[in-house]
Design a protein around this motif. Structure first.
Motif, PDB file in Angstrom:
ATOM      1  N   ASP A 118      87.868 102.692  49.214  1.00  0.00           N
ATOM      2  CA  ASP A 118      88.511 101.456  49.669  1.00  0.00           C
ATOM      3  C   ASP A 118      90.016 101.660  49.797  1.00  0.00           C
ATOM      4  O   ASP A 118      90.569 102.668  49.358  1.00  0.00           O
ATOM      5  CB  ASP A 118      88.188 100.275  48.743  1.00  0.00           C
ATOM      6  N   LEU A 119      90.651 100.676  50.409  1.00  0.00           N
ATOM      7  CA  LEU A 119      92.090 100.716  50.650  1.00  0.00           C
ATOM      8  C   LEU A 119      92.648  99.316  50.432  1.00  0.00           C
ATOM      9  O   LEU A 119      92.122  98.335  50.978  1.00  0.00           O
ATOM     10  CB  LEU A 119      92.365 101.165  52.095  1.00  0.00           C
ATOM     11  N   PHE A 120      93.702  99.217  49.638  1.00  0.00           N
ATOM     12  CA  PHE A 120      94.351  97.924  49.446  1.00  0.00           C
ATOM     13  C   PHE A 120      95.277  97.658  50.626  1.00  0.00           C
ATOM     14  O   PHE A 120      96.190  98.436  50.908  1.00  0.00           O
ATOM     15  CB  PHE A 120      95.142  97.900  48.141  1.00  0.00           C
ATOM     16  N   VAL A 121      95.013  96.569  51.328  1.00  0.00           N
ATOM     17  CA  VAL A 121      95.798  96.203  52.511  1.00  0.00           C
ATOM     18  C   VAL A 121      96.648  94.982  52.181  1.00  0.00           C
ATOM     19  O   VAL A 121      96.127  93.926  51.799  1.00  0.00           O
ATOM     20  CB  VAL A 121      94.868  95.916  53.714  1.00  0.00           C
ATOM     21  N   ASP A 122      97.950  95.153  52.328  1.00  0.00           N
ATOM     22  CA  ASP A 122      98.925  94.111  51.991  1.00  0.00           C
ATOM     23  C   ASP A 122      99.800  93.895  53.220  1.00  0.00           C
ATOM     24  O   ASP A 122     100.657  94.714  53.543  1.00  0.00           O
ATOM     25  CB  ASP A 122      99.756  94.572  50.788  1.00  0.00           C
ATOM     26  N   VAL A 123      99.552  92.793  53.933  1.00  0.00           N
ATOM     27  CA  VAL A 123     100.261  92.518  55.186  1.00  0.00           C
ATOM     28  C   VAL A 123     101.009  91.195  55.082  1.00  0.00           C
ATOM     29  O   VAL A 123     100.428  90.169  54.712  1.00  0.00           O
ATOM     30  CB  VAL A 123      99.285  92.467  56.386  1.00  0.00           C
ATOM     31  N   ASN A 124     102.289  91.226  55.413  1.00  0.00           N
ATOM     32  CA  ASN A 124     103.138  90.040  55.423  1.00  0.00           C
ATOM     33  C   ASN A 124     103.425  89.645  56.867  1.00  0.00           C
ATOM     34  O   ASN A 124     104.022  90.413  57.619  1.00  0.00           O
ATOM     35  CB  ASN A 124     104.451  90.319  54.687  1.00  0.00           C
ATOM     36  N   GLU A 125     102.982  88.443  57.244  1.00  0.00           N
ATOM     37  CA  GLU A 125     103.107  87.984  58.628  1.00  0.00           C
ATOM     38  C   GLU A 125     104.471  87.336  58.881  1.00  0.00           C
ATOM     39  O   GLU A 125     105.137  86.867  57.940  1.00  0.00           O
ATOM     40  CB  GLU A 125     101.991  86.984  58.948  1.00  0.00           C
ATOM     41  N   PRO A 126     104.902  87.262  60.153  1.00  0.00           N
ATOM     42  CA  PRO A 126     106.193  86.647  60.472  1.00  0.00           C
ATOM     43  C   PRO A 126     106.310  85.191  60.016  1.00  0.00           C
ATOM     44  O   PRO A 126     107.410  84.724  59.711  1.00  0.00           O
ATOM     45  CB  PRO A 126     106.257  86.752  62.003  1.00  0.00           C
ATOM     46  N   ASP A 127     105.186  84.457  59.975  1.00  0.00           N
ATOM     47  CA  ASP A 127     105.233  83.047  59.577  1.00  0.00           C
ATOM     48  C   ASP A 127     105.112  82.851  58.067  1.00  0.00           C
ATOM     49  O   ASP A 127     104.993  81.726  57.598  1.00  0.00           O
ATOM     50  CB  ASP A 127     104.128  82.254  60.294  1.00  0.00           C
ATOM     51  N   GLY A 128     105.138  83.933  57.306  1.00  0.00           N
ATOM     52  CA  GLY A 128     105.090  83.832  55.855  1.00  0.00           C
ATOM     53  C   GLY A 128     103.711  84.008  55.245  1.00  0.00           C
ATOM     54  O   GLY A 128     103.583  84.140  54.018  1.00  0.00           O
ATOM     55  N   ARG A 129     102.645  84.005  56.069  1.00  0.00           N
ATOM     56  CA  ARG A 129     101.298  84.217  55.532  1.00  0.00           C
ATOM     57  C   ARG A 129     101.158  85.641  55.005  1.00  0.00           C
ATOM     58  O   ARG A 129     101.778  86.559  55.529  1.00  0.00           O
ATOM     59  CB  ARG A 129     100.244  83.953  56.614  1.00  0.00           C
ATOM     60  N   VAL A 130     100.350  85.779  53.968  1.00  0.00           N
ATOM     61  CA  VAL A 130     100.152  87.090  53.346  1.00  0.00           C
ATOM     62  C   VAL A 130      98.660  87.385  53.263  1.00  0.00           C
ATOM     63  O   VAL A 130      97.862  86.508  52.901  1.00  0.00           O
ATOM     64  CB  VAL A 130     100.780  87.139  51.940  1.00  0.00           C
ATOM     65  N   PHE A 131      98.279  88.603  53.612  1.00  0.00           N
ATOM     66  CA  PHE A 131      96.899  89.067  53.463  1.00  0.00           C
ATOM     67  C   PHE A 131      96.900  90.186  52.434  1.00  0.00           C
ATOM     68  O   PHE A 131      97.598  91.190  52.586  1.00  0.00           O
ATOM     69  CB  PHE A 131      96.370  89.580  54.806  1.00  0.00           C
ATOM     70  N   ARG A 132      96.132  90.018  51.374  1.00  0.00           N
ATOM     71  CA  ARG A 132      96.012  91.054  50.351  1.00  0.00           C
ATOM     72  C   ARG A 132      94.556  91.180  49.946  1.00  0.00           C
ATOM     73  O   ARG A 132      94.031  90.321  49.251  1.00  0.00           O
ATOM     74  CB  ARG A 132      96.869  90.727  49.121  1.00  0.00           C
ATOM     75  N   GLU A 133      93.917  92.257  50.408  1.00  0.00           N
ATOM     76  CA  GLU A 133      92.511  92.469  50.085  1.00  0.00           C
ATOM     77  C   GLU A 133      92.187  93.956  50.064  1.00  0.00           C
ATOM     78  O   GLU A 133      92.859  94.761  50.703  1.00  0.00           O
ATOM     79  CB  GLU A 133      91.591  91.791  51.127  1.00  0.00           C
ATOM     80  N   LEU A 134      91.139  94.301  49.333  1.00  0.00           N
ATOM     81  CA  LEU A 134      90.586  95.646  49.389  1.00  0.00           C
ATOM     82  C   LEU A 134      89.655  95.746  50.599  1.00  0.00           C
ATOM     83  O   LEU A 134      88.779  94.898  50.779  1.00  0.00           O
ATOM     84  CB  LEU A 134      89.800  95.968  48.123  1.00  0.00           C
ATOM     85  N   ILE A 135      89.875  96.752  51.422  1.00  0.00           N
ATOM     86  CA  ILE A 135      89.037  96.985  52.593  1.00  0.00           C
ATOM     87  C   ILE A 135      88.218  98.261  52.343  1.00  0.00           C
ATOM     88  O   ILE A 135      88.786  99.292  51.954  1.00  0.00           O
ATOM     89  CB  ILE A 135      89.894  97.160  53.862  1.00  0.00           C
TER      90      ILE A 135
END
Length: 304
Positions: free
Chosen positions: A36-53
């Motif tokens: 798996d890979l931990f994916v941590d993405v910060n969007e321009p509008d402030g939303r955050v995605f943090r999940e194991l893929i």
């Protein structure tokens, strides 16, 4: 949709996050075997995605309905060729990278192949991805069996807009190549942000003259004024950015110069054309690569 994404850098992680949020059965594929890979993405509008893929599941790869490749151009064949026999012949493969010439390294193309370019901007630090600007992803078929794959554009658009399908993706790829031939090498030569290239308009125009000659003889019937406006538009819109090639040089990584200016020169030679200014920049960049202390050890740096 069951999707495998090969190459989990900044842009790759944008797609992993976007497709996962749409409920697709998504996995990453890494050179180093891990589950798996931990994916941590910060969007321009402030939303955050943090999940194991999940990653590197061979059964998932063998039953994938779409492969997306988000690697540097020089990494594509080394990554894809060992896997190609585990990818269904009906499964479309979308190549998303700067430059041209990778398809020639993958022949014969048994699967439907798509090419794409994107203007999304993202960078990564300490495995945290910052999506700094939304953009457009242009995709299209590069072999005849991929011509009916246009519904993929709608699927991808729903996940990470905008996505546009092109019946002639080659022209779009050449337009992006032209911009890269100008912006990337010049930012290295002048060690500057993109916007500072406005101080070097004579050099830009000389490069554009040579590029237009090659595009014309390739049958693309380029409007020089339109191409010039397109390239200057990118320079203005990305004025505060450092080009990816300059970042590679500063970080002692191999650049994509062989698939950008190098590809332009190769096509020019095939038609008997001379491109002296592009030649000069190409050799200067290659010299800079080879002078980097870490270049030789990073030439085959493992991709994510």
């Amino acid at each position: 949709m069951r999707i495998t994404l090969i190459g989990c850098g900044a842009i790759g992680k944008l797609w992993l996050a976007a497709l996962a949020q749409q409920g697709h059965d998504i996995q990453g594929w890494l050179r180093m075997a891990q589950s798996d890979l931990f994916v941590d993405v910060n969007e321009p509008d402030g939303r955050v995605f943090r999940e194991l893929i999940p990653c590197n599941n061979l059964n998932h790869l063998q039953h994938s309905e779409l492969i997306i490749v988000c690697l540097k151009a020089w990494q594509v064949s080394d990554a894809l060729l060992p896997l190609i026999h585990n990818i269904p012949e009906s499964c479309p493969i979308l190549l998303l990278h700067n430059g041209m010439g990778t398809l020639g390294e993958l022949t014969p193309l048994r699967q439907p192949f798509l090419a794409g370019v994107t203007t999304h901007a993202a960078w990564q630090k300490n495995n945290q991805v910052f999506h700094v600007a939304n953009g457009i992803t242009h995709i299209g078929a590069v072999n005849s069996i991929a011509e009916n794959c246009y519904p993929i554009a709608d699927i991808l658009h729903t996940a990470l807009p905008d996505v546009a399908w092109h019946n002639d993706i080659l022209a779009t790829c050449w337009q992006k190549l032209a911009a890269n031939c100008v912006i990337n090498p010049l930012t290295i030569i002048h060690d500057c942000k993109n916007g500072e290239l406005l101080n070097h308009t004579a050099q830009i125009n000389l490069l554009i003259d040579e590029i237009c000659q090659v595009m014309d003889i390739e049958g693309l019937h380029t409007d020089k004024l339109q191409l010039t406006d397109y390239i200057y538009g990118i320079i203005h819109n990305t004025a505060d950015n450092y080009s990816s090639m300059l970042q590679d040089i500063r970080n002692k990584r191999r650049t994509e110069i062989d698939y950008i200016t190098g590809y332009l020169i190769k096509q020019a030679r095939a038609h008997g054309l001379n491109t002296p200014e592009n030649d000069r920049l190409y050799h200067l960049i290659k010299q800079r690569e080879e002078k980097n202390d870490g270049f030789r050890t990073n030439m085959h740096r493992q991709w994510q």
